[in-house]
Design an enzyme around this catalytic site. Structure first.
Site, PDB file in Angstrom:
ATOM      1  N   ASP A 129      42.569  -3.467  75.034  1.00 41.00           N
ATOM      2  CA  ASP A 129      43.353  -2.602  75.889  1.00 41.00           C
ATOM      3  C   ASP A 129      44.529  -3.440  76.726  1.00 41.00           C
ATOM      4  O   ASP A 129      45.461  -3.172  77.096  1.00 41.00           O
ATOM      5  CB  ASP A 129      42.752  -1.882  77.107  1.00 41.00           C
ATOM      6  CG  ASP A 129      41.702  -2.681  78.101  1.00 41.00           C
ATOM      7  OD1 ASP A 129      41.585  -3.889  77.739  1.00 41.00           O
ATOM      8  OD2 ASP A 129      41.139  -2.141  78.841  1.00 41.00           O
ATOM      9  N   HIS A 130      44.123  -4.707  76.981  1.00 39.03           N
ATOM     10  CA  HIS A 130      45.036  -5.827  77.719  1.00 39.03           C
ATOM     11  C   HIS A 130      46.013  -6.357  76.742  1.00 39.03           C
ATOM     12  O   HIS A 130      47.167  -6.916  77.594  1.00 39.03           O
ATOM     13  CB  HIS A 130      43.969  -6.963  78.310  1.00 39.03           C
ATOM     14  CG  HIS A 130      43.383  -6.349  79.633  1.00 39.03           C
ATOM     15  ND1 HIS A 130      42.526  -5.366  79.806  1.00 39.03           N
ATOM     16  CD2 HIS A 130      43.562  -7.026  80.998  1.00 39.03           C
ATOM     17  CE1 HIS A 130      42.339  -5.261  81.020  1.00 39.03           C
ATOM     18  NE2 HIS A 130      42.588  -6.084  81.754  1.00 39.03           N
ATOM     19  N   ASP A 194      35.460  -6.817  83.910  1.00 41.57           N
ATOM     20  CA  ASP A 194      36.891  -6.417  84.726  1.00 41.57           C
ATOM     21  C   ASP A 194      36.641  -5.827  85.810  1.00 41.57           C
ATOM     22  O   ASP A 194      35.380  -5.345  86.077  1.00 41.57           O
ATOM     23  CB  ASP A 194      37.604  -5.407  83.546  1.00 41.57           C
ATOM     24  CG  ASP A 194      38.859  -5.085  84.057  1.00 41.57           C
ATOM     25  OD1 ASP A 194      39.980  -5.592  83.586  1.00 41.57           O
ATOM     26  OD2 ASP A 194      39.072  -4.187  85.190  1.00 41.57           O
ATOM     27  N   ARG A 477      46.848  -1.976  92.221  1.00 41.61           N
ATOM     28  CA  ARG A 477      47.025  -3.420  92.512  1.00 41.61           C
ATOM     29  C   ARG A 477      48.503  -3.832  92.399  1.00 41.61           C
ATOM     30  O   ARG A 477      49.091  -3.268  91.618  1.00 41.61           O
ATOM     31  CB  ARG A 477      46.087  -4.298  91.747  1.00 41.61           C
ATOM     32  CG  ARG A 477      45.984  -5.579  92.241  1.00 41.61           C
ATOM     33  CD  ARG A 477      44.930  -6.635  91.469  1.00 41.61           C
ATOM     34  NE  ARG A 477      43.573  -6.086  91.742  1.00 41.61           N
ATOM     35  CZ  ARG A 477      42.482  -6.401  91.043  1.00 41.61           C
ATOM     36  NH1 ARG A 477      42.709  -7.042  89.877  1.00 41.61           N
ATOM     37  NH2 ARG A 477      41.253  -6.068  91.389  1.00 41.61           N
ATOM     38  N   SER A 672      40.875  -9.730  90.653  1.00 44.01           N
ATOM     39  CA  SER A 672      40.476  -9.846  89.434  1.00 44.01           C
ATOM     40  C   SER A 672      39.192 -10.231  89.261  1.00 44.01           C
ATOM     41  O   SER A 672      38.705 -11.166  90.061  1.00 44.01           O
ATOM     42  CB  SER A 672      41.328  -9.947  88.254  1.00 44.01           C
ATOM     43  OG  SER A 672      40.866 -10.204  87.015  1.00 44.01           O
ATOM     44  N   ARG A 674      38.525 -12.245  86.629  1.00 42.46           N
ATOM     45  CA  ARG A 674      38.747 -13.067  85.501  1.00 42.46           C
ATOM     46  C   ARG A 674      38.117 -14.426  85.878  1.00 42.46           C
ATOM     47  O   ARG A 674      38.475 -15.039  86.879  1.00 42.46           O
ATOM     48  CB  ARG A 674      40.192 -13.082  85.345  1.00 42.46           C
ATOM     49  CG  ARG A 674      41.071 -13.759  86.297  1.00 42.46           C
ATOM     50  CD  ARG A 674      42.607 -13.696  86.106  1.00 42.46           C
ATOM     51  NE  ARG A 674      42.862 -12.155  86.211  1.00 42.46           N
ATOM     52  CZ  ARG A 674      44.284 -11.801  86.699  1.00 42.46           C
ATOM     53  NH1 ARG A 674      45.071 -12.779  86.903  1.00 42.46           N
ATOM     54  NH2 ARG A 674      44.508 -10.463  86.742  1.00 42.46           N
TER      55      ARG A 674
END
Length: 783
Positions: A129-130, A194, A477, A672, A674
Site C-alpha cells: 500500500d505504501h 505501522d 497526521r 511512525s 518506522r
C-alpha cells in the site's frame, strides 16, 4: 458465559486451531463469481485460552479488569507467574498475528531471513500500500507502481511464499482497512509494522504498531515484550448527530491529551455514547490514537461490531464473540489511570493543525484563528480517504454533500482527491454510485493505497515549494512537509465531511453549520448535514481478487536479492558491545524542537529505499532543526571544521572510527513506527540518543532493538548544558542494570567538563540486546 468445552467446535470454525486458521468465511470474486476462503498457517490464543488466562490474572490481582487489561493479560505467556504493574513491569505476550505494510515489510523480512528460521510461527501478512505514488488516477498510478517497484514486489511476494506469509498485492488496499475487513476481531492481539495498526481497536482488538524487529520476534515464535501499559479511560455520553462525526472524537481527545499525553497507555473508550458510533467510526478514532502517543486504543464489543463481522463474512466469529462477551467488555468497577469525559451531544465538528495533530479548533472558529495567525485562508486542495477515513460510511457521507452541490450546479472550488481504503471499498462505492458523484463534483479517485497521506503525492503542481498554502485532509497526521514535501504547506486534519464542505467553499472560513454556498445561478443555499449508510444494503462487492495464499510446499521458491540492487540489501549483523564505556563521542546534531520520525527518516520519495539500509541512511535526520544554527541538514563536522549534511558528517565520523550521539528535545521520535529511524543511526555509527523524553515506539522498541542506547536527561534542564562541539562519554556500562542511571561526562572545548545523570528504561532482557549488538543478534545466540 459459555464454557470452553461447549464452544470449542464453534471456535475451531471461527478462529482456527492447530496448523490452520480461518479468517474470511467466503469472499465472492466479482470477476469469477466463485467463493474463496483464505487460510494461513499458525495458531491463535483463541477465546477459550484467553478466558482461562483472564481468570488466572483476575484471581491474582483480586480486582475488576479494564477491557484492555483483559485482552493484554489474556495473551500473557505466563499468566500465573508474570509480574503485573501498570506502567512499570514488562509483559511477555503471545500475539495472535502479524501484519506488515510493504515499506516496512522489506526490512522485517530481511531480518527474518537472516534469522535462519524456515517458516513464520504465527499467521502473518504483507500488504502492498505504501509504494504507490499518486500522479494521475487510480488505474494509471497502480500500473506505474507495479512497473517501478517490480523488484521489491517480487521480493515480497517470493519471501512471503517462502516463509508462509499471506501476500496482498498492489491495489488491494491500505493495510489497516484490509485488517479490519479480514483479520481483526474482538479480543485479538495483533501487531503491525505501522503506527496506525490501532485501527483494529474499532473491532475490539488490541492492535499495536511496532518496528520490524518486534514483528520478527513474534514471527519467530518468541514471546513479545511490552511495557505494561497504563489505561486511560475515555467515557462517552450522548449521541453523535448532524455534522459531528467519529473523527471529531479523536480530534477533541488529541486537543486534550496532546501528542504525548497517551504515551505508555492504552486509551479505552467506554460509556453509553459508544453505541452511537459505527464500527468503522470506532476504527477511525482508534487509528488516530497513534497521534497522542498511545500504545493503542480499543472499544468494547457491541452490536455494531457484530453487524460488521456479519457483513464481512465472519458470522462464526460474531457468534463466538457473543458467547465470550463478558471477556470483551470492561468489568464493572474497573479503575483507569486517567479519565476523560466527552458528551457527544455537545461535541462540535473540529479541525486540527497546522503542523501538528493536537492543535484543535472548532470548525466554527478556524477562520478567525487562521486570519489572526496569518495562515492562508484559501483551501488549495481537499483530500478524503486514507486508512483513517475511507470506509463505506465515510464515502457515503461525503457523497451526500457532493450530491447537494451538484444538484445546485456547484463543483469544488479547491482540488479534490478521493482515496478508497481497499479494493472492496472501491468496488462497492463504484457499484453504488458514490464514486461517480465524487468524481462529478471535481474529485480524482486515486489508487487503493496510502498516497498523499504519507507523502506519495507526485501530482501536486499548483504551488511551488516554499509557497504558503493550505490543504485540508481526512488523514491522521499533518507534520511539516509530510504530504507534499513543502514545509510551507499548512495541513489541517478533519473529517471527510468537513473536507468536502471546505473543498466546495474553497476557504477555511466556511462553517457549514451556519454559512451559505453560492450556486452558479446566484442562488444561495445551505448544505444539509451529511448522511450515509453505515454499511451497504447489498453487501460488499469484493472487487478483484488481490490475495496470494502461501503455498503448502515452498522449498522450491527462490528469494533473490541482487548485490547490485539499489532497492534491496541483505543485512549484516551490527557489532557487539566491546565491554567498555563509550568514550569521547561527538555530538552529531543537537536537535531543536519537534523531531518526529518524519524528521529522522523521511518518507515520500525515500520509501523506495526502505529495503536498502545503506541508501535509506542518506536521509538520516535531514529534516531535523540544528540548535546551533536553526538550519535543516546543516551540521558542523568537528573533525574538519566544515559544514555538511547530517548523513554525510555521520558517515565521515564512522569512516574515521568516531562514535557519535544525537541530543534531542521533548517527545523525540513522535509519529511512525518506522524502525529505519533507529536502524539508520546505528548503521552510520551512532551509539546513543539522549533526549528530554521519547515517544513510545521509538524508544521502548526500535532503538533498543538495534543496540542503541535511548537515554533521557534525569534533569531535563541538562539539555542546555550540551554544546555542539562537546564530546560525551557514557560511563557505568560495565554495571548496566535496570533502574540504575548511567553517567554522561561532557567535555567542553574550553577544557572544562561536567557530569550529568542519564535515565533509561532497559530491563534485563533489553540489556542483553545491547550487549549482543541488537535484539536480532541476541535471538540468533539463543536459537
Amino acid at each position: 458465559m459459555a464454557s470452553y468445552c461447549t464452544t470449542v467446535t464453534r471456535l475451531r470454525l471461527a478462529l482456527g486451531t492447530g496448523a490452520r486458521r480461518f479468517h474470511v468465511a467466503a469472499v465472492l470474486s466479482a470477476r469469477a463469481g466463485a467463493a474463496m476462503s483464505r487460510f494461513e498457517p499458525g495458531s491463535s490464543i483463541g477465546y477459550g485460552k484467553m478466558h482461562e488466562n483472564i481468570g488466572i490474572v483476575r484471581r491474582r490481582l483480586g480486582r475488576p479488569l479494564t477491557l484492555s487489561e483483559k485482552i493484554v493479560y489474556g495473551h500473557l505467556d505466563d499468566p500465573a507467574g508474570q509480574e503485573i504493574d501498570r506502567g512499570r513491569t514488562y509483559l511477555r505476550l503471545r500475539p495472535d498475528r502479524v501484519a506488515m505494510q510493504d515499506a516496512t515489510a522489506q526490512m522485517a523480512m530481511l531480518q527474518f531471513i537472516s534469522s535462519g528460521l524456515p517458516k513464520v510461527a504465527v499467521p502473518s501478512t504483507i500488504h502492498c500500500d505504501h509504494l504507490i505514488e499518486a500522479q494521475i488516477g487510480g488505474a494509471q498510478d497502480l500500473q506505474r507502481a507495479k512497473e517501478v517497484n517490480q523488484e521489491v514486489y517480487n521480493f515480497l511476494a517470493t519471501s512471503a511464499a517462502k516463509y508462509g506469509v499471506g501476500f496482498w498485492k498492489p491495489g488491494s488496499g491500505i493495510i489497516h482497512q484490509i485488517i479490519l475487513e479480514n483479520y481483526a476481531y474482538p479480543g485479538v492481539m495483533l501487531i503491525g509494522t505501522d503506527s496506525h495498526t490501532p485501527n483494529g481497536g474499532g473491532l475490539g482488538g488490541i492492535c499495536i504498531g511496532v518496528g520490524g524487529a518486534d514483528a520478527v520476534d513474534v514471527m519467530a515464535g518468541i514471546p513479545w515484550e511490552l511495557k505494561c501499559p497504563k489505561v486511560i479511560g475515555v467515557r462517552l455520553t450522548g449521541t453523535l448527530s448532524g455534522w459531528t462525526s467519529p473523527k471529531d472524537v479523536i480530534l477533541k481527545v488529541a486537543g486534550i491529551l496532546t501528542v504525548k499525553g497517551g504515551t505508555g497507555a492504552i486509551v479505552e473508550y467506554h460509556g453509553p455514547g459508544v453505541d452511537s458510533i459505527s464500527c468503522t467510526g470506532m476504527a477511525t478514532i482508534c487509528n488516530m490514537g497513534a497521534e497522542i502517543g498511545a500504545t493503542t486504543s480499543v472499544f468494547p464489543y457491541n452490536h455494531r461490531m457484530k453487524t460488521y463481522l456479519q457483513k464481512t463474512g465472519r458470522q462464526e466469529i460474531a457468534s463466538a464473540a457473543d458467547e465470550f462477551r463478558d471477556d470483551l467488555v470492561p468489568d464493572e468497577g474497573c479503575e483507569y489511570d486517567q479519565v476523560v469525559e466527552i458528551n457527544l451531544s455537545e461535541l462540535k465538528p473540529h479541525i486540527n493543525g497546522p503542523f501538528t495533530p493536537d492543535l484543535a479548533h472548532p470548525v466554527s472558529e478556524i477562520g478567525a484563528v487562521a486570519k489572526k495567525s496569518g495562515w492562508p485562508l484559501e483551501v488549495k486542495v481537499g483530500l478524503i480517504g486514507s486508512c483513517t477515513n475511507s470506509s463505506y460510511e465515510d464515502m457515503g457521507r461525503a457523497a451526500s454533500l457532493a450530491k447537494q452541490a451538484l444538484d445546485k450546479g456547484l463543483k469544488c472550488k479547491a482540488q479534490f482527491t478521493v482515496t478508497p481504503g481497499s479494493e472492496q471499498i472501491r468496488a462497492t462505492i463504484e457499484r453504488d454510485g458514490y464514486a461517480k458523484i465524487l468524481s462529478d463534483v471535481g474529485g480524482v479517485v486515486l489508487a487503493n493505497a496510502c498516497g498523499p497521506c504519507i507523502g506519495q503525492w507526485d501530482s501536486r503542481r499548483d504551488v511551488k515549494k516554499g509557497e504558503k498554502n493550505t490543504i485540508v485532509t481526512s488523514f491522521n497526521r499533518n507534520f511539516t512537509a509530510r504530504n507534499d514535501a513543502n514545509p510551507a504547506t499548512h495541513a489541517f486534519v478533519t473529517s471527510p465531511e468537513i473536507v468536502t464542505a471546505l473543498a466546495l467553499a474553497g476557504t477555511l472560513s466556511f462553517n457549514p453549520e451556519t454559512d451559505y454556498l453560492m450556486a452558479p445561478s446566484g442562488e444561495k443555499f445551505k448544505l444539509e448535514p451529511p448522511t450515509g449508510d453505515e454499511l451497504p444494503s447489498r453487501d460488499f462487492d469484493p472487487g478483484q481478487d488481490t490475495y496470494q495464499h502461501p503455498p503448502a510446499e515452498s522449498a522450491s521458491v527462490q528469494v533473490d536479492v541482487s548485490p547490485s540492487s539499489t532497492r534491496l540489501q541483505l543485512l549484516e549483523p551490527f557489532d557487539k558491545w566491546n565491554g567498555r564505556d563509550l568514550e569521547d563521542m561527538r555530538v552529531l546534531i543537537k536537535v531543536k524542537g519537534k523531531c518526529t520520525t518524519d524528521h529522522i527518516s523521511a518518507a515520500g520519495p525515500w520509501l523506495k529505499f526502505r529495503g536498502h539500509l545503506d541508501n535509506i541512511s542518506n536521509n538520516l535526520l535531514i529534516g531535523a532543526v540544528n540548535m546551533e544554527n536553526d538550519a535543516v541538514n546543516k551540521v558542523k563536522n568537528q573533525l574538519t571544521g566544515e559544514y555538511g549534511g547530517v548523513p554525510d558528517v555521520a558517515r565521515f565520523y564512522k569512516a574515521n572510527g568516531v562514535n557519535w550521539v544525537v541530543v534531542g528535545d521533548e517527545n523525540y521520535g513522535e509519529g511512525s513506527s518506522r524502525e529505519h529511524a533507529a536502524l539508520e543511526p546505528r548503521h552510520l555509527g551512532g551509539r546513543a540518543i539522549i533526549v528530554k523524553s521519547f515517544a513510545r515506539i521509538h524508544a521502548e522498541t526500535n532503538l533498543k532493538k538495534q543496540g542503541l542506547l535511548p537515554l533521557t536527561f534525569s534533569n531535563p534542564d541538562d539539555y542546555d548544558r550540551i554544546r555542539p562541539d562537546d564530546t560525551i562519554s557514557i560511563t557505568g556500562l560495565k554495571s548496566f542494570a535496570p533502574g540504575k542511571p548511567l553517567t554522561a561526562v561532557i567535555k567542553h572545548c574550553d577544557g572544562s567538563q561536567e557530569s550529568i545523570s542519564l535515565s533509561h528504561t532497559f530491563n534485563e532482557t533489553q540489556i542483553e540486546w545491547f550487549k549482543a549488538g541488537s535484539a536480532l543478534n541476541r535471538m540468533k545466540e539463543l536459537l
